[in-house]
Design a protein around this motif. Structure first.
Motif, PDB file in Angstrom:
ATOM      1  N   GLU A 531      -0.175 -10.000  -0.224  1.00 53.72           N
ATOM      2  CA  GLU A 531      -0.714 -10.757   0.910  1.00 53.72           C
ATOM      3  C   GLU A 531      -0.081 -12.133   1.074  1.00 53.72           C
ATOM      4  OE1 GLU A 531      -5.049 -10.796   0.669  1.00 53.72           O
ATOM      5  OE2 GLU A 531      -4.907  -9.102  -0.717  1.00 53.72           O
ATOM      6  N   ILE A 532       0.562 -12.649   0.024  1.00 57.30           N
ATOM      7  CA  ILE A 532       1.000 -14.045   0.060  1.00 57.30           C
ATOM      8  C   ILE A 532       2.516 -14.200   0.103  1.00 57.30           C
ATOM      9  CG2 ILE A 532      -1.078 -14.815  -1.131  1.00 57.30           C
ATOM     10  CD1 ILE A 532       0.506 -14.947  -3.713  1.00 57.30           C
ATOM     11  N   VAL A 533       3.267 -13.093   0.008  1.00 55.97           N
ATOM     12  CA  VAL A 533       4.731 -13.173   0.035  1.00 55.97           C
ATOM     13  C   VAL A 533       5.227 -12.911   1.445  1.00 55.97           C
ATOM     14  CG1 VAL A 533       6.873 -12.195  -0.855  1.00 55.97           C
ATOM     15  CG2 VAL A 533       4.907 -12.465  -2.370  1.00 55.97           C
ATOM     16  N   PRO A 534       5.946 -13.839   2.047  1.00 53.97           N
ATOM     17  CA  PRO A 534       6.458 -13.608   3.403  1.00 53.97           C
ATOM     18  C   PRO A 534       7.602 -12.604   3.387  1.00 53.97           C
ATOM     19  CG  PRO A 534       7.300 -15.688   2.541  1.00 53.97           C
ATOM     20  CD  PRO A 534       6.315 -15.171   1.529  1.00 53.97           C
ATOM     21  N   ASP A 535       7.839 -12.011   4.541  1.00 56.78           N
ATOM     22  CA  ASP A 535       9.003 -11.143   4.698  1.00 56.78           C
ATOM     23  C   ASP A 535      10.256 -11.957   4.410  1.00 56.78           C
ATOM     24  OD1 ASP A 535      11.337 -10.049   6.491  1.00 56.78           O
ATOM     25  OD2 ASP A 535       9.920  -8.392   6.268  1.00 56.78           O
ATOM     26  N   PHE A 536      11.161 -11.407   3.612  1.00 54.94           N
ATOM     27  CA  PHE A 536      12.301 -12.189   3.148  1.00 54.94           C
ATOM     28  C   PHE A 536      13.356 -12.408   4.222  1.00 54.94           C
ATOM     29  CE2 PHE A 536      10.419 -11.886  -0.870  1.00 54.94           C
ATOM     30  CZ  PHE A 536      11.048 -12.792  -1.710  1.00 54.94           C
ATOM     31  N   LEU A 537      13.219 -11.718   5.344  1.00 62.04           N
ATOM     32  CA  LEU A 537      14.171 -11.930   6.436  1.00 62.04           C
ATOM     33  C   LEU A 537      13.566 -12.788   7.540  1.00 62.04           C
ATOM     34  CD1 LEU A 537      17.002 -11.309   7.479  1.00 62.04           C
ATOM     35  CD2 LEU A 537      16.073  -9.242   8.545  1.00 62.04           C
ATOM     36  N   THR A 538      12.328 -12.463   7.943  1.00 57.58           N
ATOM     37  CA  THR A 538      11.696 -13.203   9.034  1.00 57.58           C
ATOM     38  C   THR A 538      10.925 -14.425   8.561  1.00 57.58           C
ATOM     39  OG1 THR A 538       9.619 -11.948   8.942  1.00 57.58           O
ATOM     40  CG2 THR A 538      11.423 -11.011  10.256  1.00 57.58           C
ATOM     41  N   LEU A 539      10.606 -14.475   7.265  1.00 58.55           N
ATOM     42  CA  LEU A 539       9.825 -15.558   6.650  1.00 58.55           C
ATOM     43  C   LEU A 539       8.393 -15.612   7.172  1.00 58.55           C
ATOM     44  CD1 LEU A 539      12.447 -18.465   6.536  1.00 58.55           C
ATOM     45  CD2 LEU A 539      12.059 -16.603   4.918  1.00 58.55           C
ATOM     46  N   GLN A 540       7.904 -14.515   7.744  1.00 59.99           N
ATOM     47  CA  GLN A 540       6.533 -14.456   8.244  1.00 59.99           C
ATOM     48  C   GLN A 540       5.663 -13.607   7.323  1.00 59.99           C
ATOM     49  OE1 GLN A 540       7.561 -12.962  12.287  1.00 59.99           O
ATOM     50  NE2 GLN A 540       6.533 -14.805  13.038  1.00 59.99           N
ATOM     51  N   ILE A 541       4.412 -14.016   7.151  1.00 56.46           N
ATOM     52  CA  ILE A 541       3.439 -13.204   6.428  1.00 56.46           C
ATOM     53  C   ILE A 541       3.015 -12.072   7.352  1.00 56.46           C
ATOM     54  CG2 ILE A 541       1.162 -13.146   5.375  1.00 56.46           C
ATOM     55  CD1 ILE A 541       3.031 -14.756   3.697  1.00 56.46           C
ATOM     56  N   ASP A 542       3.347 -10.846   6.996  1.00 59.89           N
ATOM     57  CA  ASP A 542       3.046  -9.717   7.877  1.00 59.89           C
ATOM     58  C   ASP A 542       2.297  -8.608   7.152  1.00 59.89           C
ATOM     59  OD1 ASP A 542       5.095  -8.888   6.266  1.00 59.89           O
ATOM     60  OD2 ASP A 542       6.506  -8.415   7.873  1.00 59.89           O
ATOM     61  N   PHE A 543       1.574  -8.963   6.090  1.00 56.20           N
ATOM     62  CA  PHE A 543       0.779  -7.972   5.353  1.00 56.20           C
ATOM     63  C   PHE A 543      -0.290  -7.371   6.261  1.00 56.20           C
ATOM     64  CE2 PHE A 543      -3.276  -7.212   3.247  1.00 56.20           C
ATOM     65  CZ  PHE A 543      -2.935  -6.232   2.330  1.00 56.20           C
ATOM     66  N   GLU A 544      -0.459  -6.037   6.144  1.00 55.26           N
ATOM     67  CA  GLU A 544      -1.476  -5.356   6.935  1.00 55.26           C
ATOM     68  C   GLU A 544      -2.527  -4.673   6.069  1.00 55.26           C
ATOM     69  OE1 GLU A 544      -3.819  -3.794   9.918  1.00 55.26           O
ATOM     70  OE2 GLU A 544      -2.276  -5.346  10.015  1.00 55.26           O
ATOM     71  N   GLY A 545      -2.123  -3.925   5.037  1.00 58.68           N
ATOM     72  CA  GLY A 545      -3.143  -3.208   4.277  1.00 58.68           C
ATOM     73  C   GLY A 545      -2.623  -2.625   2.981  1.00 58.68           C
ATOM     74  N   TYR A 546      -3.559  -2.014   2.218  1.00 57.18           N
ATOM     75  CA  TYR A 546      -3.263  -1.383   0.932  1.00 57.18           C
ATOM     76  C   TYR A 546      -3.473   0.124   1.023  1.00 57.18           C
ATOM     77  CZ  TYR A 546      -3.514  -6.008  -1.280  1.00 57.18           C
ATOM     78  OH  TYR A 546      -3.288  -7.316  -1.647  1.00 57.18           O
TER      79      TYR A 546
END
Length: 825
Positions: A531-546
């Motif tokens: 939940e806390i690691v941003p996408d390494f390309l866009t730098l956006q937090i995009d977590f949705e679910g488990y």
């Protein structure tokens, strides 16, 4: 396979036992014995498992597990595809480094002669990490993890590389699973085992990468960094990749005898969102000639992705052009003159450096291949060059080539305006070239003829990859959309002059997880890393679910282990919960367990937990980058959890909260794998609109077996202790029978259940009173089960018959139990 396997086996014997004379005694002086003690990886504990191609990693110059050999690691996947299938495509692959010293050719090899070794320092082992690991940020995130003004200067090697008193606090972590190690060609072990070997005095840093998304799960990337640690200028340097590629199922002892070898050079299409990008693919590959009734449909290849430019650009072309100057095929059990392996440095260097491409094989046999890359004019003392390759597999040639294209695309990475200077990275000019140069054209594709003279140390930004850009733009074999422009296929646009290799947008990293097996129940616990690691390309937090997965009915096919996991078809999705944002399934996980959510409070039974958390918070507040010392009386796991809770409470990096899923359908004694992975969502104008990318369950799994609970002293009844199954027949044991392995020679088991909550000794006897086996059990933590593999204390499989057993508790509150069971073989 072939003679080189015997050579490596002999080397292994010498490494472990030393040289022997005719009488079988060691011939070297006793003071040389410590030279053979080393930290080489032989146990097969470092295997890429998050994707569909599984490969064993070593820290002594080669990759693979040497299947069906006497090495301890031979049971684990070598290059197994699909994962968990037992179908292999590689015996071993080794790095070769060739050069001339004072005009004399020298070649250091990782395989078949193992001339690379780590130092004898016990910390020179293999280290594992992943994108999002603490201290592992890299560009374009915030790579200065320790905020000291330097970037990635304290590598993952358990050393204080930057002299600040901290260990591994600022390194670069790449991909969902990454292994890192170093080795050299001038260790004493190499001189003892290969006395005729002349070292180049080079140090190799080996990094291997794997991703878990479906698009990228069929390749493993490798980056070799070769540094000249000696005093000689190494001239005419050639880098090589040697591989004994064997395709077939392990259950067939000679599966390597019906292989075919080919080579492909051409354009393939790699996916970039909804469009496709043409990329150049150079791959040597193996496939099975169907000597196993169609069990091996895969094509397995080695893709050369890129390399450093020569120090003056004199010979090896500048990236992105590749300089693959040789491709050789060698035939097993043949002398060099008849097409077999080169056996000395002169022959090896000749094969590496001679411009040649062997034709595809015409008949099935056992083959090896050698790819030569270069030449690099010279490598000065302290100088470094890099080689990037990928191992790739697919169902048939076309799928393998498509996966190879994806590997090239991920290696190419992305471009950024790192220097924040809009004048660099303009019109495709992103490479800084230094003089002296005469009549130089910095962009031969722009239609403007320039003939510039550059003085020594004078620099100019150049478009050295313009022909590749033009090819990509004009190539019509890939879907590119209706309004494509040249700039979409150019590097060095909009001020972007900095290339980050091995970078792609992907699903969030899987959380850290563990399981606790109880009596007919398994608790699966994980943290909130995803939940806390941003996408390494866009730098956006995009977590949705488990997603929570479980795999049943695993039988440990030959070449698989508990650590390498099950095949794809055995995984079953058991639970999914996500962020409440109207994207299905829209079932909230972010609530306490008491309210129907998954939030879990760890260490609830730890004495003075709240006081300890407060103490950790105070320590972190004053030294946020440091690890809090573990107080006496606590385990490392407890301290790690306390620190993660404290950091979460403070809002500091490294903080964690925890979740739990409880599986109440598990059966005691059965073999289960559990996985928790995460997925992301697509963003439109910063708003989540749909489900995005998923990781496969193989990205993050743990093996466990539910067990009966131990009997407490208050409720103890020795009559409740029993053996299951009883009778122990082949049919009754079928549900948990596994294929035999080096560590488990029978693959069978019976279980003694409901044992007392104390230390006990379980003894098995024949009806005549002969002792068959002694088992130790510790039930103090609540485990009431001890398994037995039906192998006697003499290492023999027991015969059919009636057996007696006794359970002898160490605690006097528990009485002895005597019982019997039947075995029918």
């Amino acid at each position: 396979m072939g003679l080189q396997h015997l050579t490596l086996a002999a080397a292994f014997f010498m490494l472990v036992h030393g040289p022997v004379n005719a009488a079988g005694r060691e011939t070297y002086p006793e003071d040389k014995l410590p030279l053979l003690q080393n930290v080489i990886t032989l146990d097969g504990k470092y295997v890429h498992t998050v994707g569909n191609l599984q490969m064993n990693i070593t820290n002594w110059g080669f990759l693979g597990s040497l299947p069906n050999s006497q090495f301890p690691m031979s049971d684990v996947p070598s290059a197994q595809w699909p994962a968990g299938s037992g179908i292999e495509y590689l015996y071993a692959s080794g790095l070769w480094v060739g050069a001339k010293i004072n005009g004399i050719p020298v070649v250091s090899t990782g395989y078949p002669e193992t001339e690379f070794y780590p130092t004898k320092d016990p910390i020179d082992v293999i280290y594992e990490t992943f994108e999002g690991d603490f201290g592992g940020d890299r560009y374009p995130t915030f790579p200065d993890d320790d905020m000291d003004g330097f970037v990635d200067e304290d590598w993952l090697n358990r050393r204080d590389d930057d002299g600040d008193g901290k260990i591994d606090e600022d390194f670069a972590a790449t991909s969902k699973q990454m292994f890192y190690c170093r080795y050299t060609d001038d260790q004493d072990q190499a001189r003892i085992i290969w006395p005729e070997h002349t070292p180049l005095h080079v140090e190799v840093t080996q990094e291997t990468y794997q991703w878990a998304e479906e698009l990228y799960e069929d390749f493993i990337g490798v980056q070799y960094t070769i540094r000249n640690t000696g005093n000689n200028f190494l001239e005419s340097v050639i880098l090589g990749v040697y591989a004994d590629m064997d395709a077939g199922p392990r259950v067939y002892g000679s599966y390597y005898m019906d292989d075919m070898i080919g080579y492909y050079s051409g354009i393939q299409c790699a996916k970039r969102g909804e469009v496709e990008v043409p990329v150049q693919v150079e791959v040597a590959y193996v496939y099975d000639n169907d000597g196993d009734d169609g069990q091996t449909p895969g094509y397995f290849g080695i893709v050369v992705l890129g390399h450093s430019m020569d120090f003056r650009g004199l010979y090896a072309p500048w990236p992105p052009f590749l300089s693959i100057i040789s491709f050789n095929i060698f035939q097993g059990l043949q002398p060099f003159i008849n097409g077999g392996d080169p056996t000395n440095d002169y022959e090896r260097y000749k094969m590496l450096s001679t411009y040649k491409q062997s034709p595809a094989t015409e008949y099935a046999n056992d083959y090896r291949v050698l790819l030569g890359v270069g030449p690099f004019n010279f490598l000065p003392p302290g100088g470094r060059i890099r080689l990037h390759i990928a191992f790739v597999c697919g169902n048939g040639l076309d799928e393998m080539l498509a996966n190879a294209a994806n590997a090239v695309f991920v290696f190419n990475g992305a471009w950024f305006d790192k220097d924040m200077d809009p004048k660099t990275g303009i019109d495709g000019r992103e490479t800084l070239v230094e003089g002296p140069l005469k009549q130089y054209d910095p962009d031969p594709c722009d239609g403007v003829e320039e003939k510039l003279d550059l003085a020594k140390f004078e620099t100019i930004w150049s478009n050295l990859d313009c022909m590749v850009e033009q090819m990509s733009y004009r190539y019509s074999g890939c879907y590119k959309g209706v309004s494509s422009q040249l700039k979409e296929f150019q590097t060095g646009i909009d001020g972007k002059e900095y290339n980050v290799h091995w970078l792609t947008g992907s699903a969030p990293p899987p959380p850290r997880m563990r399981v606790h097996a109880g009596d007919h129940v398994v608790s699966v616990m994980w943290d909130n890393l995803s939940e806390i690691v941003p996408d390494f390309l866009t730098l956006q937090i995009d977590f949705e679910g488990y997603e929570v997965w479980r795999a049943d009915n695993w039988t440990r096919p030959l070449g698989t282990t508990f650590e390498s996991g099950p095949s794809k078809e055995l995984w079953r999705l058991v639970a999914t919960r996500d962020v409440m944002n109207n994207i299905p399934p829209n079932v909230d996980f972010d609530k306490a367990e008491a309210d129907g959510g998954w939030i879990y409070e760890p260490l609830v039974r730890l004495d003075k937990k709240d006081q300890l958390v407060k103490m950790f918070e105070e320590s972190i507040w004053y030294a946020p980058v440091d690890t809090v010392p573990c107080p006496p009386g606590l385990t490392d796991a407890e301290c790690d959890t306390l620190e993660a809770i404290a950091r979460y409470n403070l809002g500091f990096e490294g903080g964690r909260r925890y979740y739990r899923y409880i599986d109440r359908e598990a059966k005691n004694g059965m073999n289960y794998f559990y996985s928790v992975v995460s997925y992301d969502h697509e963003l439109t104008d910063g708003v989540p609109t749909s489900i995005g990318r998923f990781s496969s369950p193989s990205a993050n799994f743990v093996y466990t077996t539910p067990i009966s609970a131990a009997q407490t002293a208050e409720e103890y009844d020795e009559k409740q202790i029993y053996v299951v199954p009883n009778p122990a027949t082949t049919e009754n044991m079928q549900g948990w029978t596994l294929h035999a392995s080096n560590d488990d020679p029978s693959g069978l088991k019976v279980e003694f259940r409901n044992l007392p909550e104390c230390r006990s000794t379980v003894r098995v006897y024949t009806v005549a009173g002969d002792l068959v086996q002694t088992l130790r059990h510790d039930g103090r933590e609540g485990n009431g089960t001890v398994p037995w593999n039906l192998v006697s204390r003499n290492g023999q499989n027991i015969m059919s018959g009636v057996y007696l057993f006794s359970v002898e508790p160490d605690d006097g509150r528990f009485v002895r139990k005597i019982g019997k069971f039947v075995v029918v073989r």
